[in-house]
Design a protein around this motif. Structure first.
Motif, mmCIF file in Angstrom:
data_model
loop_
_atom_site.group_PDB
_atom_site.id
_atom_site.type_symbol
_atom_site.label_atom_id
_atom_site.label_comp_id
_atom_site.label_asym_id
_atom_site.label_seq_id
_atom_site.Cartn_x
_atom_site.Cartn_y
_atom_site.Cartn_z
ATOM 1 N N ALA A 1 60.149 46.084 44.307
ATOM 2 C CA ALA A 1 59.991 46.122 42.854
ATOM 3 C C ALA A 1 58.656 45.517 42.429
ATOM 4 N N LEU B 1 57.903 47.431 38.915
ATOM 5 C CA LEU B 1 59.083 47.884 38.179
ATOM 6 C C LEU B 1 59.527 46.826 37.171
ATOM 7 N N ARG C 1 64.904 45.596 34.319
ATOM 8 C CA ARG C 1 66.109 46.435 34.344
ATOM 9 C C ARG C 1 66.204 47.212 35.646
ATOM 10 N N ASP C 2 65.070 47.716 36.127
ATOM 11 C CA ASP C 2 65.068 48.475 37.378
ATOM 12 C C ASP C 2 65.339 47.572 38.581
ATOM 13 N N ALA D 1 68.993 47.290 38.915
ATOM 14 C CA ALA D 1 69.573 48.514 39.488
ATOM 15 C C ALA D 1 69.340 48.578 40.992
ATOM 16 N N LEU D 2 68.147 48.164 41.447
ATOM 17 C CA LEU D 2 67.852 48.163 42.880
ATOM 18 C C LEU D 2 68.766 47.200 43.635
ATOM 19 N N LEU E 1 58.212 57.930 42.545
ATOM 20 C CA LEU E 1 59.497 57.490 43.086
ATOM 21 C C LEU E 1 60.381 58.635 43.575
ATOM 22 N N HIS F 1 69.061 56.887 39.592
ATOM 23 C CA HIS F 1 68.444 56.062 38.557
ATOM 24 C C HIS F 1 66.971 56.408 38.352
ATOM 25 N N PHE F 2 66.284 56.778 39.444
ATOM 26 C CA PHE F 2 64.857 57.082 39.361
ATOM 27 C C PHE F 2 64.570 58.583 39.419
ATOM 28 N N GLN G 1 69.491 55.355 45.668
ATOM 29 C CA GLN G 1 68.056 55.066 45.594
ATOM 30 C C GLN G 1 67.679 53.592 45.804
#
Length: 434
Positions: free
Chosen positions: A33, A38, A41-42, A45-46, A95, A224-225, A287
């Motif tokens: 990230a 990123l 928020r991302d 998610a990761l 991505l 998500h990506f 992802q």
């Protein structure tokens, strides 16, 4: 290995495995990230997707489904080897292409698993012992960095409080293992982590303020990506990484076979590689990253003598639960790095000891000494001299910067040279008879 402990022991033993592997598996999302820039928020998610696939992969390796999973006490986590190529692909191609490359790498691993399993005869004790020793030695700096606060020059590096916490944790693991009765001593790592985290919190060296700073529950979001797309050059770089990871997984399966007194077969290795490949391919949906069978938990199996594969399966279920309830992950993340580092130093060193034990049982001729000496010397270069191969092409660095891969390949080639030399000339029938 097939015994199912009662719940009162199964869950704490599973939690112990999760704590040992958590720092290693959660570091990869943060590094990727940061490399890709990123937003927060991302990152969340990761982390959620990573925990989900770590849990699914660990369940596959431990319980097994058809021919996927070795049915051994193994766990799966995100691979550090994939970080650099993923960041490069994501920066240059985007991505969706990065995750298309992850899918391709996973499918290649599944396809080559049976072929790699048939190469088991290359991994004789002198080769396997060298590989496992390298894995343990190269992991030790990761534990040391947690204790000492990163690298020299980092803010807070060498803080006395961190070193004291790490040292006391290590001492407490030893004392609990020595003086607790056998059933309780199997939880010595977990008990030391809990006691030292409580002590750190009382002295102001642990912060649980972030536990309430996010949702209590939430499912990881597929795609998500965006939908994965494929690019041949980008995919090739991760496929090369995957071959390096196949070598590492083979060594780890053989190591856990040694730890549980059930030598791993070529089918075990092929099944373990399929599990790694399937979970990596699932990265195209959820992802996260490239995945590999983790090493540090083999140290837990060796130290505690708990060989049940259902304990690591329980750890996998806990990881899945943590992905659905991120508040649990935030509690675990609050464990101070020095405390976790002090415990993992023991685990990583235990892996190296397993390798040394195998080398002690290998053939003791001069050729064996040369194989081990040269392989360890070459394999330890990336750890002893970081950046040694920075002037090489990127594709070469992917291999050379993995000391385990370089050392293993060196050991295989030297073993072939000394113990399986090709015929230099055709012998006459009477010579063959003699």
């Amino acid at each position: 290995m097939d015994e199912v402990p009662r719940p009162g022991r199964l869950v704490p033993l599973g939690v112990q495995h999760v704590l040992v592997m958590y720092a290693g598996t959660i570091a990869v999302p943060l590094i990727v990230a940061a490399g890709l820039g990123l937003p927060h928020r991302d990152i969340g998610a990761l982390v959620a997707a990573d925990l989900l696939l770590c849990g699914v992969g660990t369940l596959l390796q431990s319980a097994g489904v058809l021919r996927v999973g070795a049915r051994l006490p193994l766990v799966i986590g995100a691979a550090y080897n994939g970080v650099v190529p993923m960041v490069l692909i994501g920066t240059e191609y985007g991505l969706p292409v990065m995750y298309g490359s992850v899918v391709a790498a996973g499918l290649v691993m599944v396809a080559f698993a049976p072929v790699f399993g048939r190469l088991l005869w290359f991994f004789l004790p002198v080769v396997v012992g060298t590989t496992i020793t390298l894995i343990g030695i190269t992991l030790i700096p990761a534990g040391a960095r947690m204790v000492f606060g990163g690298e020299p020059g980092d803010p807070g590096f060498g803080a006395v409080s961190g070193i004291v916490l790490g040292g006391l944790t290590l001492v407490l693991v030893v004392l609990l293992y020595r003086f607790l009765p056998p059933p309780a001593s199997q939880l010595s790592i977990l008990a030391a982590l809990v006691v030292m985290t409580a002590g750190a919190a009382l002295t102001g060296h642990a912060d649980f303020g972030g536990v309430g700073g996010g949702p209590v529950a939430g499912l990881p979001e597929p795609f998500h990506f965006g939908t994965p797309s494929f690019h041949p050059v980008a995919s090739l770089s991760l496929v090369l990484v995957q071959f390096v990871l196949m070598v590492e997984t083979a060594g780890q399966v053989l190591a856990v076979g040694e730890a549980v007194d059930r030598p791993a077969s070529r089918r075990d290795i092929a099944a373990a590689l399929r599990a790694d490949g399937v979970v990596t391919a699932l990265g195209g949906v959820f992802q996260p990253f490239v995945y590999v069978t983790f090493t540090q938990n083999i140290g837990v199996v060796s130290l505690t003598k708990v060989r049940s594969r259902w304990v690591t399966a329980c750890a996998g279920a806990i990881l899945v639960l943590m992905s659905v309830f991120p508040v649990i992950g935030r509690v675990v993340a609050a464990v101070p790095g020095p405390v976790l580092g002090g415990a993992t130093l023991v685990m990583f060193a235990t892996v190296a000891v397993i390798g040394l034990r195998m080398l002690a049982n290998a053939r003791g001729d001069t050729a064996g000494l040369v194989i081990v000496a040269v392989s360890l010397g070459v394999g330890l270069v990336p750890m002893a001299l970081p950046g040694a191969y920075d002037r090489f092409p990127q594709w070469a660095q992917l291999f050379l910067d993995s000391g385990v891969a370089v050392g293993t390949v060196t050991a295989v080639l030297l073993n072939l040279l000394f113990h399986h030399p090709p015929p230099l000339r055709r012998e006459r029938p009477e010579q063959e008879a003699a």
